[in-house]
Design an enzyme around this catalytic site. Structure first.
Site, PDB file in Angstrom:
ATOM      1  N   LYS A  97      27.500 -60.515  20.688  1.00  0.00           N
ATOM      2  CA  LYS A  97      26.221 -61.095  20.313  1.00  0.00           C
ATOM      3  C   LYS A  97      25.808 -60.712  18.902  1.00  0.00           C
ATOM      4  O   LYS A  97      25.009 -61.387  18.276  1.00  0.00           O
ATOM      5  CB  LYS A  97      25.147 -60.663  21.301  1.00  0.00           C
ATOM      6  CG  LYS A  97      25.311 -61.380  22.625  1.00  0.00           C
ATOM      7  CD  LYS A  97      23.992 -61.583  23.330  1.00  0.00           C
ATOM      8  CE  LYS A  97      24.201 -62.512  24.524  1.00  0.00           C
ATOM      9  NZ  LYS A  97      23.705 -62.007  25.764  1.00  0.00           N
ATOM     10  N   ARG A  98      26.333 -59.613  18.437  1.00  0.00           N
ATOM     11  CA  ARG A  98      25.925 -59.178  17.105  1.00  0.00           C
ATOM     12  C   ARG A  98      26.387 -60.160  16.024  1.00  0.00           C
ATOM     13  O   ARG A  98      25.733 -60.338  15.026  1.00  0.00           O
ATOM     14  CB  ARG A  98      26.431 -57.757  16.822  1.00  0.00           C
ATOM     15  CG  ARG A  98      25.384 -56.711  17.170  1.00  0.00           C
ATOM     16  CD  ARG A  98      25.960 -55.330  17.221  1.00  0.00           C
ATOM     17  NE  ARG A  98      26.753 -55.161  18.428  1.00  0.00           N
ATOM     18  CZ  ARG A  98      27.985 -54.690  18.453  1.00  0.00           C
ATOM     19  NH1 ARG A  98      28.583 -54.333  17.344  1.00  0.00           N
ATOM     20  NH2 ARG A  98      28.633 -54.553  19.585  1.00  0.00           N
TER      21      ARG A  98
END
Ligand code: GLU
Length: 483
Positions: free
Chosen positions: A272-273
């Site tokens: 997700k980063r």
């Protein structure tokens, strides 16, 4: 934790006794924007179901109240609809196995938790949060696997009755048998075994009456008659707990398929980063959904004829889980860009314009027939729809010659002479006009790009100038000369 893994012959659906109908599901948790990995699984499920007259279900796993995000469920449907992977049964569509939202099924899980207690396959745990935290910290400081220490596993009936009578908060935990091997077959990986001593006595029902993922997923997959449980390989280590639950209930174990995790070119996990895990990122960047699906289809699977470009309908015809390679496929944005550009190029002009109008609603204010004339030109250069703005700026915005240096005045005068002489204002003739100046004055194309568009490269210039028109082109030259 894995003791052994050996590849066995893959079963096909016909061999699963008593199970004829193909039913697959995605089971997303509404904890944020849908992940591209969820679409990857939805694609495989959808193709498998559609190719076999099966059913594709969406179940919303919203039992983790702490991580619940409003609107996340709608975002899942938006994504599913955008990709055209429409489900047959879901909270929004209903169906014979509903409700499809786990928070609406609490009584069902509670009933099955009680059944497990009665069978001795689960037990009540009265440990406080503080005690559990102490155990966790102690094990972590001893560098041991963090697991419940089974403190409540052997309470007497009297102790349990007394705790229940005094309303002590309690959870229900799985009684994992000791000294056993828990084995199951994954379609892609063969037989996998776990040592039960390393499997935690997992909480199944929390003190607030909500199930954990493990109980809910098994109960629902069974009651919803899911024939093939397809999920990411990150869930592999949960599967032994699920196997114990299936065995405790005496239920048939569905076919298990753990799909590989998509990886970045540097082999790191798409996480997700990095922005490009969310479906919304792809939408905003202007990827075409069919290009993304085509690219995802090639993640761990290849077309029997080695084709790289093929429509969803062909994937449905060809796809089988048995052909999926479980070794982490590389999700390479550069390759996706290439594929997206290919799909853009293949899109009819009218349709491409329609998609651009959705992507850039402000384009509705512009002359539509003028925009349509741009399509053949832009489609050769756009990797994504978003590229349209930068590529076409010079059609709408006049270069600012007080800032831009138009270049050597003598060459400008020559250019004006040469272009004024162009009889039929068409790309070929414009090109010849520019070429004569280039030959005589030793300038190159970027000079003219800069002059007419303010950028050093872009869409093919003669074609651009044809569309911009003789008058506007010559007016630009006038202004450049006057600057
Ligand atoms: N709720 C889980 C998730 O969000 C589903 C895992 C499964 O498919 O069993 O990934």
């Amino acid at each position: 934790m894995v003791l052994s893994s050996k590849k066995t012959t893959v079963r096909t659906e016909g061999e699963v006794p008593g199970r004829k109908k193909i039913r697959v599901r995605i089971a997303p948790s509404p904890t944020g924007y849908p992940h591209i990995g969820t679409i990857y699984q939805a694609l495989f499920d959808y193709a498998y179901a559609r190719g076999r007259s099966g059913t594709f279900v969406i179940r919303i796993e919203d039992t983790d109240q702490a991580r619940f995000v409003m609107d996340a469920e709608d975002e899942i449907y938006n994504a599913i609809d955008w990709f055209g992977l429409t489900e047959d049964e879901s909270p929004r569509k209903g169906g014979p196995s509903g409700p499809y939202r786990q928070s609406e099924r609490l009584a069902i899980y509670q009933k099955y938790a009680r059944e497990l207690i009665e069978k001795g396959s689960a037990y009540y745990c009265f440990c406080s949060k503080e005690r559990l935290e102490e155990v966790r910290q102690r094990l972590a400081s001893e560098k041991k696997q963090v697991m419940y220490d089974k403190h409540c596993r052997n309470l007497t009936d009297e102790q349990i009755a007394a705790n229940v009578a005094s309303n002590m908060p309690r959870t229900v935990r799985l009684r994992v048998p000791e000294n056993r091997q828990i084995s199951f077959t994954d379609w892609l990986r063969g037989e996998i075994s776990f040592n039960s001593n390393l499997v935690d006595d997992q909480v199944l029902l929390k003190s607030d009456g909500f199930p954990t993922y493990h109980l809910a997923v098994v109960v629902d997959d069974h009651l919803m008659e899911i024939s093939h449980v397809v999920r990411g390989e990150e869930w592999l280590s949960s599967t032994p707990k699920h196997i114990l639950l299936y065995q405790a209930f005496g239920w048939e174990i569905p076919s298990l398929i753990h799909t590989p995790i998509l990886r970045n070119p540097d082999k790191s996990k798409l996480s997700k980063r990095q922005g490009h895990t969310n479906v919304s990122w792809y939408r905003e960047a202007g990827y075409l959904p069919e290009a993304i699906l085509n690219y995802l289809a090639l993640m761990g699977w290849s077309h029997p004829e080695g084709k790289e470009i093929f429509p969803l309908s062909e994937f449905i015809e060809q796809f089988d889980f048995k052909d999926v390679n479980p070794i982490g496929p590389i999700f390479d944005l550069a390759k996706l860009n290439w594929m997206n550009q290919h799909y853009i190029q293949e899109t009819r002009d009218e349709e491409l314009l329609e998609r651009l109008l959705v992507h850039f609603p402000d384009l509705h204010d512009k002359d539509q027939s003028f925009l349509l004339r741009l399509m053949p030109l832009v489609k050769t250069r756009m990797d994504t729809l978003s590229d349209f703005t930068a590529l076409t700026r010079h059609f709408f915005v006049e270069p600012d010659y007080s800032v831009e240096d138009g270049g050597d005045k003598k060459i400008l005068a020559e250019t004006q002479k040469s272009l004024t002489a162009v009889k039929k204002w068409q790309a070929d003739a414009i090109f010849l006009g520019l070429k004569s100046v280039m030959q005589e004055h030793k300038v190159r194309m970027p000079f003219f790009y800069k002059l007419f568009t303010g950028a050093e490269r872009g869409l093919p210039l003669p074609q651009s100038l044809e569309i911009i028109g003789r008058d506007r082109t010559l007016a630009r030259l006038d202004r450049a000369r006057a600057a």
